[in-house]
Design a protein around this motif. Sequence first.
Motif, PDB file in Angstrom:
ATOM      1  N   VAL A  23      22.245  28.444  -0.059  1.00 38.76           N
ATOM      2  CA  VAL A  23      23.049  29.437  -1.046  1.00 38.76           C
ATOM      3  C   VAL A  23      22.271  29.588  -2.259  1.00 38.76           C
ATOM      4  CG1 VAL A  23      24.776  30.497  -2.817  1.00 38.76           C
ATOM      5  CG2 VAL A  23      25.557  28.155  -0.627  1.00 38.76           C
ATOM      6  N   ASP A  24      21.415  30.955  -2.456  1.00 42.17           N
ATOM      7  CA  ASP A  24      20.867  31.649  -3.030  1.00 42.17           C
ATOM      8  C   ASP A  24      20.639  33.031  -3.161  1.00 42.17           C
ATOM      9  OD1 ASP A  24      18.165  32.259  -4.683  1.00 42.17           O
ATOM     10  OD2 ASP A  24      17.877  30.344  -3.814  1.00 42.17           O
ATOM     11  N   ASP A  25      20.719  33.456  -4.459  1.00 37.30           N
ATOM     12  CA  ASP A  25      20.890  35.345  -4.479  1.00 37.30           C
ATOM     13  C   ASP A  25      19.540  35.590  -4.670  1.00 37.30           C
ATOM     14  OD1 ASP A  25      19.897  35.567  -7.813  1.00 37.30           O
ATOM     15  OD2 ASP A  25      19.759  34.044  -7.519  1.00 37.30           O
ATOM     16  N   SER A  26      18.802  34.951  -4.124  1.00 33.01           N
ATOM     17  CA  SER A  26      17.220  35.529  -3.969  1.00 33.01           C
ATOM     18  C   SER A  26      16.971  35.903  -2.611  1.00 33.01           C
ATOM     19  CB  SER A  26      16.043  34.968  -4.594  1.00 33.01           C
ATOM     20  OG  SER A  26      14.213  34.958  -4.400  1.00 33.01           O
ATOM     21  N   LEU A  27      16.775  36.484  -2.265  1.00 36.20           N
ATOM     22  CA  LEU A  27      16.483  36.844  -0.843  1.00 36.20           C
ATOM     23  C   LEU A  27      15.167  35.914   0.018  1.00 36.20           C
ATOM     24  CD1 LEU A  27      16.835  37.688   2.052  1.00 36.20           C
ATOM     25  CD2 LEU A  27      15.250  39.935   1.835  1.00 36.20           C
ATOM     26  N   VAL A  28      13.692  36.350  -0.849  1.00 39.63           N
ATOM     27  CA  VAL A  28      12.923  35.173  -0.257  1.00 39.63           C
ATOM     28  C   VAL A  28      12.915  33.605  -0.858  1.00 39.63           C
ATOM     29  CG1 VAL A  28       9.901  34.653  -1.693  1.00 39.63           C
ATOM     30  CG2 VAL A  28      11.342  36.903  -1.590  1.00 39.63           C
ATOM     31  N   ASP A  29      13.596  33.522  -1.588  1.00 40.16           N
ATOM     32  CA  ASP A  29      14.148  31.806  -1.656  1.00 40.16           C
ATOM     33  C   ASP A  29      15.329  31.362  -0.404  1.00 40.16           C
ATOM     34  OD1 ASP A  29      11.831  31.532  -4.436  1.00 40.16           O
ATOM     35  OD2 ASP A  29      14.141  31.786  -5.498  1.00 40.16           O
ATOM     36  N   ARG A  30      15.846  32.306   0.019  1.00 38.48           N
ATOM     37  CA  ARG A  30      16.951  31.827   1.142  1.00 38.48           C
ATOM     38  C   ARG A  30      15.718  31.971   2.125  1.00 38.48           C
ATOM     39  NH1 ARG A  30      19.948  35.847  -0.473  1.00 38.48           N
ATOM     40  NH2 ARG A  30      20.281  37.348   0.820  1.00 38.48           N
ATOM     41  N   VAL A  44      21.132  26.653  10.204  1.00 39.80           N
ATOM     42  CA  VAL A  44      21.240  27.144   9.043  1.00 39.80           C
ATOM     43  C   VAL A  44      22.663  28.640   8.679  1.00 39.80           C
ATOM     44  CG1 VAL A  44      20.082  27.889   6.703  1.00 39.80           C
ATOM     45  CG2 VAL A  44      18.852  25.927   8.422  1.00 39.80           C
ATOM     46  N   THR A  45      22.912  28.785   7.952  1.00 43.32           N
ATOM     47  CA  THR A  45      23.529  29.269   7.665  1.00 43.32           C
ATOM     48  C   THR A  45      23.211  29.938   6.145  1.00 43.32           C
ATOM     49  OG1 THR A  45      25.842  28.992   9.091  1.00 43.32           O
ATOM     50  CG2 THR A  45      26.303  30.639   7.280  1.00 43.32           C
ATOM     51  N   THR A  46      23.156  31.150   5.397  1.00 46.06           N
ATOM     52  CA  THR A  46      22.899  31.448   4.354  1.00 46.06           C
ATOM     53  C   THR A  46      24.093  32.030   3.658  1.00 46.06           C
ATOM     54  OG1 THR A  46      21.579  33.526   5.494  1.00 46.06           O
ATOM     55  CG2 THR A  46      20.125  31.067   4.711  1.00 46.06           C
ATOM     56  N   ALA A  47      23.955  32.119   2.252  1.00 49.04           N
ATOM     57  CA  ALA A  47      24.827  32.625   1.952  1.00 49.04           C
ATOM     58  C   ALA A  47      23.909  33.611   0.566  1.00 49.04           C
ATOM     59  CB  ALA A  47      26.059  32.433   0.932  1.00 49.04           C
ATOM     60  N   GLU A  48      24.668  34.687  -0.034  1.00 48.87           N
ATOM     61  CA  GLU A  48      23.564  35.474  -0.713  1.00 48.87           C
ATOM     62  C   GLU A  48      24.648  34.730  -2.314  1.00 48.87           C
ATOM     63  OE1 GLU A  48      26.359  38.580   0.304  1.00 48.87           O
ATOM     64  OE2 GLU A  48      25.023  37.004   0.929  1.00 48.87           O
ATOM     65  N   ASN A  49      25.800  34.135  -2.483  1.00 52.68           N
ATOM     66  CA  ASN A  49      26.265  33.761  -4.039  1.00 52.68           C
ATOM     67  C   ASN A  49      27.310  33.023  -4.450  1.00 52.68           C
ATOM     68  OD1 ASN A  49      28.330  35.621  -3.308  1.00 52.68           O
ATOM     69  ND2 ASN A  49      27.465  36.953  -3.926  1.00 52.68           N
ATOM     70  N   GLY A  50      28.048  32.682  -4.701  1.00 53.97           N
ATOM     71  CA  GLY A  50      28.543  31.069  -4.916  1.00 53.97           C
ATOM     72  C   GLY A  50      30.331  31.680  -3.602  1.00 53.97           C
ATOM     73  N   PRO A  51      30.295  33.048  -3.854  1.00 56.76           N
ATOM     74  CA  PRO A  51      31.550  33.469  -3.610  1.00 56.76           C
ATOM     75  C   PRO A  51      31.915  33.626  -2.269  1.00 56.76           C
ATOM     76  CG  PRO A  51      31.521  34.852  -5.681  1.00 56.76           C
ATOM     77  CD  PRO A  51      30.444  33.626  -5.600  1.00 56.76           C
ATOM     78  N   VAL A  76      25.372  21.323   1.672  1.00 61.10           N
ATOM     79  CA  VAL A  76      25.599  22.247   1.035  1.00 61.10           C
ATOM     80  C   VAL A  76      23.682  22.749  -0.292  1.00 61.10           C
ATOM     81  CG1 VAL A  76      26.221  24.497  -0.836  1.00 61.10           C
ATOM     82  CG2 VAL A  76      27.860  22.729   1.483  1.00 61.10           C
ATOM     83  N   ILE A  77      22.933  23.320  -0.136  1.00 59.78           N
ATOM     84  CA  ILE A  77      22.300  23.205  -0.606  1.00 59.78           C
ATOM     85  C   ILE A  77      22.264  25.366  -1.995  1.00 59.78           C
ATOM     86  CG2 ILE A  77      20.449  24.041   1.099  1.00 59.78           C
ATOM     87  CD1 ILE A  77      18.756  22.413  -0.893  1.00 59.78           C
ATOM     88  N   THR A  78      22.095  24.697  -3.337  1.00 59.08           N
ATOM     89  CA  THR A  78      22.488  25.858  -3.455  1.00 59.08           C
ATOM     90  C   THR A  78      21.339  25.628  -5.150  1.00 59.08           C
ATOM     91  OG1 THR A  78      24.065  27.330  -4.735  1.00 59.08           O
ATOM     92  CG2 THR A  78      24.395  25.407  -5.026  1.00 59.08           C
ATOM     93  N   ASP A  79      21.235  27.422  -4.985  1.00 57.89           N
ATOM     94  CA  ASP A  79      20.073  27.365  -6.728  1.00 57.89           C
ATOM     95  C   ASP A  79      21.343  27.499  -6.829  1.00 57.89           C
ATOM     96  OD1 ASP A  79      18.386  28.347  -7.985  1.00 57.89           O
ATOM     97  OD2 ASP A  79      19.422  30.850  -7.968  1.00 57.89           O
ATOM     98  N   TYR A  80      20.429  26.952  -8.861  1.00 61.35           N
ATOM     99  CA  TYR A  80      21.986  26.613  -9.480  1.00 61.35           C
ATOM    100  C   TYR A  80      21.916  27.867 -10.368  1.00 61.35           C
ATOM    101  CZ  TYR A  80      23.662  24.960 -14.501  1.00 61.35           C
ATOM    102  OH  TYR A  80      23.816  25.228 -15.440  1.00 61.35           O
ATOM    103  N   CYS A  81      20.939  28.964 -10.624  1.00 60.96           N
ATOM    104  CA  CYS A  81      21.122  30.071 -11.496  1.00 60.96           C
ATOM    105  C   CYS A  81      21.140  31.770 -10.661  1.00 60.96           C
ATOM    106  CB  CYS A  81      19.528  30.396 -12.586  1.00 60.96           C
ATOM    107  SG  CYS A  81      20.069  31.576 -13.611  1.00 60.96           S
ATOM    108  N   MET A  82      23.016  31.734 -10.699  1.00 70.24           N
ATOM    109  CA  MET A  82      23.296  32.647 -10.134  1.00 70.24           C
ATOM    110  C   MET A  82      24.358  33.507 -10.707  1.00 70.24           C
ATOM    111  SD  MET A  82      23.660  31.059  -5.869  1.00 70.24           S
ATOM    112  CE  MET A  82      24.842  29.901  -6.256  1.00 70.24           C
ATOM    113  N   PRO A  83      23.997  34.942 -10.473  1.00 69.20           N
ATOM    114  CA  PRO A  83      24.808  35.662 -11.304  1.00 69.20           C
ATOM    115  C   PRO A  83      25.960  35.490 -10.560  1.00 69.20           C
ATOM    116  CG  PRO A  83      23.541  37.303  -9.524  1.00 69.20           C
ATOM    117  CD  PRO A  83      22.837  35.704  -9.389  1.00 69.20           C
ATOM    118  N   GLY A  84      27.129  35.985 -11.147  1.00 63.66           N
ATOM    119  CA  GLY A  84      29.143  35.672 -10.821  1.00 63.66           C
ATOM    120  C   GLY A  84      29.013  34.074 -11.154  1.00 63.66           C
ATOM    121  N   MET A  85      28.155  33.939 -10.740  1.00 62.43           N
ATOM    122  CA  MET A  85      29.111  32.449 -10.287  1.00 62.43           C
ATOM    123  C   MET A  85      27.675  31.071  -9.937  1.00 62.43           C
ATOM    124  SD  MET A  85      30.782  29.854  -7.522  1.00 62.43           S
ATOM    125  CE  MET A  85      33.023  30.650  -7.621  1.00 62.43           C
ATOM    126  N   THR A  86      27.448  30.223 -10.821  1.00 61.74           N
ATOM    127  CA  THR A  86      26.421  29.061 -10.898  1.00 61.74           C
ATOM    128  C   THR A  86      26.481  27.992 -10.168  1.00 61.74           C
ATOM    129  OG1 THR A  86      27.332  27.824 -12.689  1.00 61.74           O
ATOM    130  CG2 THR A  86      25.893  29.580 -13.324  1.00 61.74           C
TER     131      THR A  86
END
Length: 150
Positions: A23-30, A44-51, A76-86
């Motif tokens: 999970v990461d809001d940055s396409l490059v990081d994802r 691997v399954t990817t998601a662009e945000n917490g929701p 689950v591996i997730t970025d800490y800083c994402m808009p909407g839901m950290t």
Amino acid sequence: MASGSTSSNWVMESGDIPHVLAVDDSLVDRKLVEKLLRNSCCKVTTAENGPKALELLGLSSGGQNTLNGRSKVNLVITDYCMPGMTGYELLKKIKQSSVMKEVPVVIMSSENIPTRVNKCLEEGAQMFILKPLKQSDVKQLTCQLMNLGR
């Protein structure tokens, strides 16, 4: 890299390929995380945000797992800083779920803030990794998944 306790029950059966939700809001990081995980023989399954991640895990208000019959998630591996839901808020929701609370969650961040690291580990994060993610980080994660799943 800080790591939490290794006593949690990692849900891996011997011989299975680990399935990771990234999970990461940055396409490059994802894409980077996805490539490194695939290089380590992970599904691997990817998601662009917490929701979206919660929806994929079946933890959104609808409650339907939308992974379309794919195997359940082992990490689950997730970025800490994402808009909407950290990533921290996502971690809390996963750990509050009776179904998903045993799934390890790894938090990634480009900022090394000790209070943030400690807060995530106290809430149940398996590990806190500084970005950019490296192949050695992924190797450590997959080794833990395989060893603790036996």
